[in-house]
Scaffold this motif. Structure first.
Motif, PDB file in Angstrom:
ATOM      1  N   GLY A 213       0.800  -1.214   0.000  1.00 54.36           N
ATOM      2  CA  GLY A 213       0.000   0.000   0.000  1.00 54.36           C
ATOM      3  C   GLY A 213       0.833   1.266   0.000  1.00 54.36           C
ATOM      4  O   GLY A 213       2.066   1.234   0.045  1.00 54.36           O
ATOM      5  N   GLN A 214       0.135   2.357  -0.035  1.00 48.81           N
ATOM      6  CA  GLN A 214       0.752   3.682  -0.094  1.00 48.81           C
ATOM      7  C   GLN A 214       0.177   4.550   1.020  1.00 48.81           C
ATOM      8  O   GLN A 214      -1.017   4.480   1.328  1.00 48.81           O
ATOM      9  CB  GLN A 214       0.474   4.320  -1.464  1.00 48.81           C
ATOM     10  N   VAL A 215       1.027   5.360   1.610  1.00 52.78           N
ATOM     11  CA  VAL A 215       0.595   6.279   2.658  1.00 52.78           C
ATOM     12  C   VAL A 215       1.152   7.668   2.364  1.00 52.78           C
ATOM     13  O   VAL A 215       2.066   7.837   1.562  1.00 52.78           O
ATOM     14  CB  VAL A 215       1.067   5.817   4.059  1.00 52.78           C
ATOM     15  N   LEU A 216       0.563   8.651   3.032  1.00 55.56           N
ATOM     16  CA  LEU A 216       1.074  10.016   3.014  1.00 55.56           C
ATOM     17  C   LEU A 216       1.513  10.363   4.428  1.00 55.56           C
ATOM     18  O   LEU A 216       0.820  10.026   5.396  1.00 55.56           O
ATOM     19  CB  LEU A 216      -0.006  10.996   2.538  1.00 55.56           C
ATOM     20  N   THR A 217       2.650  11.016   4.561  1.00 50.10           N
ATOM     21  CA  THR A 217       3.192  11.335   5.880  1.00 50.10           C
ATOM     22  C   THR A 217       3.349  12.841   6.034  1.00 50.10           C
ATOM     23  O   THR A 217       3.535  13.569   5.047  1.00 50.10           O
ATOM     24  CB  THR A 217       4.557  10.659   6.090  1.00 50.10           C
TER      25      THR A 217
END
Length: 272
Positions: A213-217
């Motif tokens: 998956g992909q996340v934003l930080t």
């Protein structure tokens, strides 16, 4: 040196004597137009009434109402009614200055009216945004331009309990698991926000990626800037963390109930 001290002492004594003389009751009565040797309560009351009636003018009436509003501001505990009362008081005092021909008073209080109006508008907007954040589901789309993209593969660990917390995550795709409570986080969920509020900024749980998956930080330093710059986000953030804590408490209560009910069920199943 002694001569100067003597002169200063003489001057101070004369000043005190003059002040005491001006404060004598007899002299005050004379200034009021009364006879100190023939004073009665009726005469004193009638003279004060005459002075009040002689000073009842349209300008003084506006000044009196303005003074009432200013006293009211001292009794108010919240900012919105205080600003409204202050605006009303300034308006009456500005009118008093215009009617009495006092340009300084007129300009001073006239300028205070729009200043209070701007502050009142800002306060009402803040209250409205706080109400919207409390009652509605605030979108986090506006936060994405301040965040950095990061990708994880299955089995990667984002952070573990007790680690130093320096950033918050927003899930975009994939699935993530909070190991301590065995809860999956779908896309669109914040994680790591509790570390922003904990003492020493420590992680309260361990999160692993269970599906690519992909996340934003976003770092806590940047988050702190946005927290103070955008009251709506700040209020929403507090609500979000409160809900998360309440969910954890509810989950813990259910686990305790199930644990307590377990031995009873087992005992009942042993009965032939």
């Amino acid at each position: 040196m002694e001569l100067n001290s003597a002169d200063l002492s003489t001057i101070l004594n004369r000043l005190l004597d003059t002040a005491a003389d001006n404060l004598r009751v007899a002299k005050i009565l004379v200034q009021l137009g009364l006879d100190p040797n023939n004073i009665t309560y009726d005469a004193l009351f009638n003279r004060l009434l005459e002075i009040v009636l002689a000073n009842i003018t349209l300008a003084n009436m506006f000044a009196l109402v303005g003074a009432i509003f200013f006293v009211a501001t001292l009794l108010m505990q919240t900012m919105v009614p205080l600003r409204i009362a202050n605006m009303a008081g300034c308006s009456f005092f500005a009118t008093f200055g215009a009617l009495s021909g006092n340009v300084g008073t007129f300009l001073l209080y006239l300028l205070m009216v729009p200043i209070n109006a701007v502050r009142l508008r800002q306060m009402l907007r803040l209250v409205r945004k706080a109400r919207d954040a409390a009652q509605g589901d605030m979108s986090m789309e506006w936060l994405k331009p301040f965040m950095t993209e990061r990708k994880y593969r299955r089995g990667d660990r984002l952070f573990k309990k007790g680690d130093a917390a320096t950033e918050m995550f927003l899930t975009v795709t994939g699935r993530f698991l909070v190991k301590e409570i065995n809860v999956e986080l779908p896309p669109g969920r914040l994680m790591g926000e509790l570390g922003f509020l904990t003492p020493n900024n420590r992680r309260t749980g361990t999160v692993e990626c269970i599906d690519d998956g992909q996340v934003l930080t976003i770092t806590y330093d940047r988050l702190l800037e946005l927290y103070f710059q955008n009251p709506q986000f700040g209020y929403y953030f507090l609500i979000l963390t409160s809900r998360r804590l309440l969910e954890n408490i509810e989950r813990l209560e259910k686990a305790v109930v199930q644990q307590n009910a377990g031995p009873q069920v087992t005992a009942a199943s042993d009965v032939p």
